[in-house]
Design a protein around this motif. Structure first.
Motif, PDB file in Angstrom:
ATOM      1  N   PRO A 194     -20.544  37.795 -10.594  1.00 32.41           N
ATOM      2  CA  PRO A 194     -19.270  37.688  -9.893  1.00 32.41           C
ATOM      3  C   PRO A 194     -18.411  38.914 -10.149  1.00 32.41           C
ATOM      4  CG  PRO A 194     -19.355  36.127 -11.719  1.00 32.41           C
ATOM      5  CD  PRO A 194     -20.699  36.784 -11.636  1.00 32.41           C
ATOM      6  N   GLY A 195     -17.758  39.389  -9.091  1.00 30.13           N
ATOM      7  CA  GLY A 195     -16.816  40.488  -9.224  1.00 30.13           C
ATOM      8  C   GLY A 195     -17.437  41.859  -9.238  1.00 30.13           C
ATOM      9  N   ALA A 196     -18.763  41.997  -9.249  1.00 30.14           N
ATOM     10  CA  ALA A 196     -19.381  43.313  -9.324  1.00 30.14           C
ATOM     11  C   ALA A 196     -19.117  44.109  -8.059  1.00 30.14           C
ATOM     12  CB  ALA A 196     -20.885  43.186  -9.564  1.00 30.14           C
ATOM     13  N   LYS A 197     -19.152  43.464  -6.909  1.00 29.26           N
ATOM     14  CA  LYS A 197     -18.895  44.143  -5.641  1.00 29.26           C
ATOM     15  C   LYS A 197     -17.445  44.604  -5.588  1.00 29.26           C
ATOM     16  CE  LYS A 197     -19.939  44.809  -1.157  1.00 29.26           C
ATOM     17  NZ  LYS A 197     -20.850  45.760  -0.695  1.00 29.26           N
ATOM     18  N   VAL A 198     -16.523  43.774  -6.051  1.00 30.63           N
ATOM     19  CA  VAL A 198     -15.113  44.131  -6.056  1.00 30.63           C
ATOM     20  C   VAL A 198     -14.883  45.308  -6.990  1.00 30.63           C
ATOM     21  CG1 VAL A 198     -12.813  43.292  -6.642  1.00 30.63           C
ATOM     22  CG2 VAL A 198     -14.413  41.800  -5.455  1.00 30.63           C
ATOM     23  N   ALA A 199     -15.512  45.302  -8.139  1.00 32.20           N
ATOM     24  CA  ALA A 199     -15.345  46.395  -9.091  1.00 32.20           C
ATOM     25  C   ALA A 199     -15.905  47.697  -8.530  1.00 32.20           C
ATOM     26  CB  ALA A 199     -16.032  46.061 -10.417  1.00 32.20           C
ATOM     27  N   ALA A 200     -17.025  47.635  -7.834  1.00 29.11           N
ATOM     28  CA  ALA A 200     -17.609  48.838  -7.246  1.00 29.11           C
ATOM     29  C   ALA A 200     -16.692  49.399  -6.174  1.00 29.11           C
ATOM     30  CB  ALA A 200     -18.990  48.530  -6.657  1.00 29.11           C
ATOM     31  N   ASP A 201     -16.094  48.537  -5.362  1.00 28.89           N
ATOM     32  CA  ASP A 201     -15.194  48.999  -4.321  1.00 28.89           C
ATOM     33  C   ASP A 201     -13.922  49.598  -4.921  1.00 28.89           C
ATOM     34  OD1 ASP A 201     -16.939  48.220  -2.396  1.00 28.89           O
ATOM     35  OD2 ASP A 201     -15.899  46.339  -1.912  1.00 28.89           O
ATOM     36  N   ALA A 202     -13.423  48.993  -5.983  1.00 31.79           N
ATOM     37  CA  ALA A 202     -12.194  49.470  -6.593  1.00 31.79           C
ATOM     38  C   ALA A 202     -12.425  50.782  -7.332  1.00 31.79           C
ATOM     39  CB  ALA A 202     -11.634  48.418  -7.558  1.00 31.79           C
ATOM     40  N   GLY A 203     -13.578  50.963  -7.950  1.00 31.22           N
ATOM     41  CA  GLY A 203     -13.843  52.150  -8.746  1.00 31.22           C
ATOM     42  C   GLY A 203     -14.179  53.368  -7.909  1.00 31.22           C
ATOM     43  N   HIS A 204     -14.845  53.199  -6.787  1.00 26.85           N
ATOM     44  CA  HIS A 204     -15.310  54.342  -6.013  1.00 26.85           C
ATOM     45  C   HIS A 204     -14.657  54.452  -4.653  1.00 26.85           C
ATOM     46  CE1 HIS A 204     -18.399  55.064  -8.958  1.00 26.85           C
ATOM     47  NE2 HIS A 204     -18.791  53.798  -8.869  1.00 26.85           N
ATOM     48  N   GLY A 205     -13.852  53.500  -4.273  1.00 24.53           N
ATOM     49  CA  GLY A 205     -13.253  53.523  -2.946  1.00 24.53           C
ATOM     50  C   GLY A 205     -14.267  53.061  -1.921  1.00 24.53           C
ATOM     51  N   GLY A 206     -13.864  53.026  -0.666  1.00 24.62           N
ATOM     52  CA  GLY A 206     -14.744  52.565   0.402  1.00 24.62           C
ATOM     53  C   GLY A 206     -15.938  53.471   0.600  1.00 24.62           C
ATOM     54  N   ALA A 207     -15.778  54.781   0.503  1.00 25.56           N
ATOM     55  CA  ALA A 207     -16.877  55.715   0.743  1.00 25.56           C
ATOM     56  C   ALA A 207     -17.934  55.619  -0.346  1.00 25.56           C
ATOM     57  CB  ALA A 207     -16.335  57.136   0.824  1.00 25.56           C
ATOM     58  N   GLY A 208     -17.516  55.422  -1.576  1.00 29.14           N
ATOM     59  CA  GLY A 208     -18.479  55.308  -2.669  1.00 29.14           C
ATOM     60  C   GLY A 208     -19.331  54.064  -2.541  1.00 29.14           C
ATOM     61  N   ALA A 209     -18.740  52.958  -2.112  1.00 32.20           N
ATOM     62  CA  ALA A 209     -19.490  51.723  -1.934  1.00 32.20           C
ATOM     63  C   ALA A 209     -20.471  51.863  -0.785  1.00 32.20           C
ATOM     64  CB  ALA A 209     -18.539  50.556  -1.689  1.00 32.20           C
ATOM     65  N   ALA A 210     -20.070  52.531   0.306  1.00 38.17           N
ATOM     66  CA  ALA A 210     -20.973  52.727   1.441  1.00 38.17           C
ATOM     67  C   ALA A 210     -22.138  53.623   1.036  1.00 38.17           C
ATOM     68  CB  ALA A 210     -20.220  53.322   2.618  1.00 38.17           C
ATOM     69  N   ALA A 211     -21.877  54.655   0.244  1.00 39.07           N
ATOM     70  CA  ALA A 211     -22.952  55.540  -0.204  1.00 39.07           C
ATOM     71  C   ALA A 211     -23.913  54.798  -1.125  1.00 39.07           C
ATOM     72  CB  ALA A 211     -22.367  56.753  -0.921  1.00 39.07           C
ATOM     73  N   ALA A 212     -23.383  53.898  -1.959  1.00 34.81           N
ATOM     74  CA  ALA A 212     -24.256  53.122  -2.839  1.00 34.81           C
ATOM     75  C   ALA A 212     -25.141  52.185  -2.034  1.00 34.81           C
ATOM     76  CB  ALA A 212     -23.414  52.323  -3.833  1.00 34.81           C
ATOM     77  N   ASP A 213     -24.606  51.580  -0.961  1.00 35.19           N
ATOM     78  CA  ASP A 213     -25.410  50.709  -0.111  1.00 35.19           C
ATOM     79  C   ASP A 213     -26.485  51.500   0.623  1.00 35.19           C
ATOM     80  OD1 ASP A 213     -24.026  48.499  -0.889  1.00 35.19           O
ATOM     81  OD2 ASP A 213     -22.716  48.433   0.872  1.00 35.19           O
ATOM     82  N   GLU A 214     -26.179  52.725   1.070  1.00 33.83           N
ATOM     83  CA  GLU A 214     -27.164  53.561   1.754  1.00 33.83           C
ATOM     84  C   GLU A 214     -28.316  53.914   0.822  1.00 33.83           C
ATOM     85  OE1 GLU A 214     -27.495  54.805   4.909  1.00 33.83           O
ATOM     86  OE2 GLU A 214     -25.888  53.435   5.473  1.00 33.83           O
ATOM     87  N   ALA A 215     -28.030  54.095  -0.459  1.00 31.65           N
ATOM     88  CA  ALA A 215     -29.058  54.499  -1.407  1.00 31.65           C
ATOM     89  C   ALA A 215     -30.050  53.375  -1.684  1.00 31.65           C
ATOM     90  CB  ALA A 215     -28.416  54.956  -2.708  1.00 31.65           C
ATOM     91  N   VAL A 216     -29.634  52.118  -1.546  1.00 33.70           N
ATOM     92  CA  VAL A 216     -30.523  51.013  -1.869  1.00 33.70           C
ATOM     93  C   VAL A 216     -31.215  50.428  -0.659  1.00 33.70           C
ATOM     94  CG1 VAL A 216     -29.313  50.404  -3.985  1.00 33.70           C
ATOM     95  CG2 VAL A 216     -28.648  49.334  -1.843  1.00 33.70           C
ATOM     96  N   SER A 217     -30.833  50.840   0.569  1.00 31.23           N
ATOM     97  CA  SER A 217     -31.504  50.308   1.745  1.00 31.23           C
ATOM     98  C   SER A 217     -31.646  51.377   2.814  1.00 31.23           C
ATOM     99  CB  SER A 217     -30.738  49.105   2.305  1.00 31.23           C
ATOM    100  OG  SER A 217     -29.498  49.512   2.822  1.00 31.23           O
ATOM    101  N   GLY A 218     -32.769  51.307   3.505  1.00 30.29           N
ATOM    102  CA  GLY A 218     -33.010  52.190   4.631  1.00 30.29           C
ATOM    103  C   GLY A 218     -32.983  51.383   5.903  1.00 30.29           C
TER     104      GLY A 218
END
Length: 186
Positions: free
Chosen positions: A59-83
């Motif tokens: 719980p809260g891991a997605k929220v923490a990732a968004d808060a720590g890296h902003g919207g662009a960082g979360a989108a880049a992390a999602d791109e790295a784990v899925s094609g």
């Protein structure tokens, strides 16, 4: 005379009984609507809490990732784990029925993308399996009836069936989701 006076006395009581039942029905409807609103609010809050969990269930891991890296960082992390694997337009005949019950044929044009896990590892496998994936998807789409595609339940079922077939063709759980880009019935 006595009967007429008795009928006059009973008629207003009948109206009051009707109005009492009517008030009871209104209160019942009001109570049910309050319960429905409370249930909807609860489901909305439960969905928001579920969205705040990541794939591992923390719980809260997605929220923490968004808060720590902003919207662009979360989108880049999602791109790295899925094609993604893009499927061009697919056009198939879908059987249906007219308002009078006569069988009809309709055309369905669909375009979608398939996301898959670990693109570094699975990219070449997905490109090799793409013709087989397309053939499996076409064979499923050709057997659909237009009633199978009605409403959000129909789209959910379509995506689930496509995912099941993709995983069977690939031979593992790399395919993650089907994203419907365009769907037109004619």
């Amino acid at each position: 005379m006595v009967d007429a006076a008795a009928n006059e006395d009973q008629e207003p009581q009948g109206r009051d009984g009707f109005l009492g039942r009517r008030r009871g029905l209104i209160l019942l409807a009001l109570g049910l609507s309050v319960v429905a609103l409370a249930g909807g609010a609860w489901l909305g809050l439960a969905g928001r809490d579920a969205a705040a969990t990541d794939q591992a269930g923390r719980p809260g891991a997605k929220v923490a990732a968004d808060a720590g890296h902003g919207g662009a960082g979360a989108a880049a992390a999602d791109e790295a784990v899925s094609g993604t694997l893009d499927f061009k337009d697919i056009v198939v005949n879908v059987s249906g029925s007219s308002a009078s019950g006569q069988p009809t044929e309709r055309l369905m044009k669909i375009r979608f993308d398939m996301t898959y896990a670990d693109p570094k590892k699975n990219n070449s496998l997905m490109e090799k399996k793409k013709p087989y994936l397309r053939e499996a998807i076409l064979s499923y789409l050709r057997q659909l009836h237009e009633a199978d595609l009605r409403g959000s339940d129909g789209l959910f079922l379509l995506k689930a069936e496509l995912l099941k077939r993709a995983r069977a063709v690939v031979g593992n759980d790399a395919p993650q989701e089907f994203l419907i880009v365009d769907l037109v019935m004619q």
